[in-house]
Motif scaffolding. Sequence first.
Motif, PDB file in Angstrom:
ATOM      1  N   ASP A  39       0.815  -1.225   0.000  1.00 52.32           N
ATOM      2  CA  ASP A  39       0.000   0.000   0.000  1.00 52.32           C
ATOM      3  C   ASP A  39       0.841   1.264   0.000  1.00 52.32           C
ATOM      4  O   ASP A  39       0.505   2.237  -0.651  1.00 52.32           O
ATOM      5  N   GLU A  60      -6.069  11.428 -11.597  1.00 54.21           N
ATOM      6  CA  GLU A  60      -5.655  10.279 -10.780  1.00 54.21           C
ATOM      7  C   GLU A  60      -4.217   9.888 -11.121  1.00 54.21           C
ATOM      8  O   GLU A  60      -3.400   9.579 -10.262  1.00 54.21           O
ATOM      9  N   MET A  92      -1.322  10.488  -8.220  1.00 53.56           N
ATOM     10  CA  MET A  92      -1.242   9.215  -7.502  1.00 53.56           C
ATOM     11  C   MET A  92      -0.147   9.253  -6.424  1.00 53.56           C
ATOM     12  O   MET A  92       1.036   9.435  -6.733  1.00 53.56           O
ATOM     13  N   LYS A  93      -0.513   9.067  -5.160  1.00 51.79           N
ATOM     14  CA  LYS A  93       0.450   9.190  -4.055  1.00 51.79           C
ATOM     15  C   LYS A  93       1.216   7.898  -3.848  1.00 51.79           C
ATOM     16  O   LYS A  93       2.448   7.888  -3.724  1.00 51.79           O
ATOM     17  N   GLU A 152      -3.290   3.661  -3.266  1.00 50.80           N
ATOM     18  CA  GLU A 152      -4.340   4.497  -3.882  1.00 50.80           C
ATOM     19  C   GLU A 152      -4.769   3.910  -5.212  1.00 50.80           C
ATOM     20  O   GLU A 152      -5.960   3.835  -5.530  1.00 50.80           O
ATOM     21  N   SER A 153      -3.777   3.437  -5.993  1.00 54.79           N
ATOM     22  CA  SER A 153      -4.133   2.913  -7.330  1.00 54.79           C
ATOM     23  C   SER A 153      -4.912   1.611  -7.164  1.00 54.79           C
ATOM     24  O   SER A 153      -5.847   1.342  -7.927  1.00 54.79           O
ATOM     25  N   ASP A 172      -6.974   0.914  -4.753  1.00 52.24           N
ATOM     26  CA  ASP A 172      -8.364   1.288  -4.412  1.00 52.24           C
ATOM     27  C   ASP A 172      -9.147   1.573  -5.702  1.00 52.24           C
ATOM     28  O   ASP A 172     -10.268   1.107  -5.897  1.00 52.24           O
TER      29      ASP A 172
END
Lengths: 272, 321, 81
Positions: free
Chosen positions: C27, C61, C65-66, C70-71, C73
């Motif tokens: 994550d 997005e 993207m952090k 996140e991707s 999700d």
Amino acid sequence: MNERKEIFLRAYKAGAAHLASSFSLVEILRTLWLGGVLAYAPNDPRWEGRDILILSKGHGALAFYVVLHEAGCLSREELDSFCLPGSLLGGEPHVGECPWVETSTGSLGHGLGVAVGMALALRQDKKPNRVYVILGDGECQEGSVWEGAQGACAYGLDNLTVIIDRNRIQKMDFIEHITGPDDLGGRFAAFGWDVKDCDGHDEGALKAALTGNWEIGKPRCLIARTVKGKGVSLMEDAPGWHFRMPNRRELKVFCEELNITEEELEVCKRPI
Amino acid sequence: MQTAYITALYDLMARDERVCSLLSDSGTDYDRLLARDFPERCYNFGIAEALQVSAASGMAAMGKIPFVYTTGAFLAYRAYEFIRDDVCLPRRNVKLVGIGMGTGMGQWSTLGPSHHTTEDIAALRALPNLTLLSASTPRQLAAMVSLAVRIPGPVYIRMGMAGESEFYPENYVFRPEVPELILPGEDYVVFSTGTILEEVYEAVQTIRGQGLSVALWDVPTLKPFPGGEILSALDGKIRAFTVEEHSVTGGLGSAVAEVLVASGVRIPLKCFGLRNTFAEGYGTTKEVRQLNGLDSRCLTTKLFAGIKLPNLDLEDPTSQF
Amino acid sequence: MTREEAFERVNKVFRDIFDDETITVNDATTAADIEDWDSLEHINLIVALEEEFGMKFTMGEITGMKDVGESVDLILARATQ
């Protein structure tokens, strides 16, 4: 000397350079400077009798400097300073820094126009010096190139030779994908130039074309068919390498194919 | 900043059918995605900036809103007459975006003066009908791009390339013609425009650390120039300064000086930038700024000297007479 | 598709793109953790993830993207295969 290895090491130390554009120019520059085509005096950059070379495709500067060093025109120390603070050698040729730079380029489509003026003045003074201009093929998309082509013909400047680095790729893509299929030689011929073409990586063919016979009264255009990024498989004929350095994984391939040792690389690491 | 640009442009194109992207072989890796999602509205004319601007004029005449995006030096200098005659004169709804203001080309500045955009303000400020914006941070740039569509007529946005510091919040709203107060102060005021803000901020903070009360303003709109706001920012100040990664002739400094002289207010003004020289040198962007006296260390010294021992150093160092 | 299944397939895409069998993303993995993850590889990665899961990311997005979490999700929300 392995010019491409030298180009890469200088670029690696500088942090950024137009590698692929420089790799496609090596044999053309070797023919001009080491093949007996250009008249020059290694220790006198402003010698009256020199032929003029304008690198209109300014982003090939690193290949230009490496070959100048090989020709005894630039010291090892000058070459090693490429793009470092205090250096006289930058990513684009700039007058007043490297004495071998005849005019500042970097913005495309300027060199041919300046060359026309130089050729006119030389002819007015009845001097035999020749003027050579290296153009990128993508650069020929600039309208100013065709104003230059027109002017050169208007005055029948047969003391002017254009060499086009025909590597078929520009920054974002293959040229054909951007401006469509194109007969560059046909265009120059239609303007009134005498046009030849040859393998841009074959020094014998380049020299034969340049020193062979050309039509009197016509400016000369040699289309040198080249491969952008020639010398490293990853870059050859692959858009996207216009102004990019290899990442860690790609670096292994570069070192392998340019036979660069770990130590040689380490020496060029620059603390940022 | 290029990422902020492409993200803002993507949103615009998703919302407004008229918005188109026009390149001259000068896009980023993200342009592949833009062209994938809006193939019929993305154009690349090759290395042909004059054509890029003229074609934009033609498209705008037919109701499109073209965004012309390329290196600032090539756009503002080479295509200047095409901007003047094909965009400003007929007041066409074209949005011009010049990448890489000043000497920075992202982390590296290795291409020298031919790629520096250090006289574009002076050139563009004189053009009637043109709104001239100068972005200092990615968020401000993104906000300018979104707003540009609602500013009728020609708009020119000068932006950085990569790696700029951020000074504005996530929900920043860009207000045209309004300078942004970055640091409050009573006795002295410094005006900055564009991506040099990160260097100016550090210098001003260092001086404030010496107990001097210095205000810092970011001036994002250069035309129409917010004379009223600039005058109120000057109010009550002992001395004023401007800093720009641009010639001191015809840039932010000149604009502030014009307002100051016209107002009759007697506040000495010192303009820092390139004093009638091209920026020289190669290295990282920070190193090249330092070579040209524009990094935070040099600016601290200059500002401090300007405050502590002001001299009327009006002589032009490059004059030969 | 469970989060673990998604991560397995995402990990495979990362290994292909970066040609490195030792990569294991979680994550919190960000571009800083993988040396070659620059803006060009980012695009290649995005396109590969879109093909793998039959979905599309928006530009916002993509650029915002952090981290990998996140991707994932987004993938779980929109994957079609």
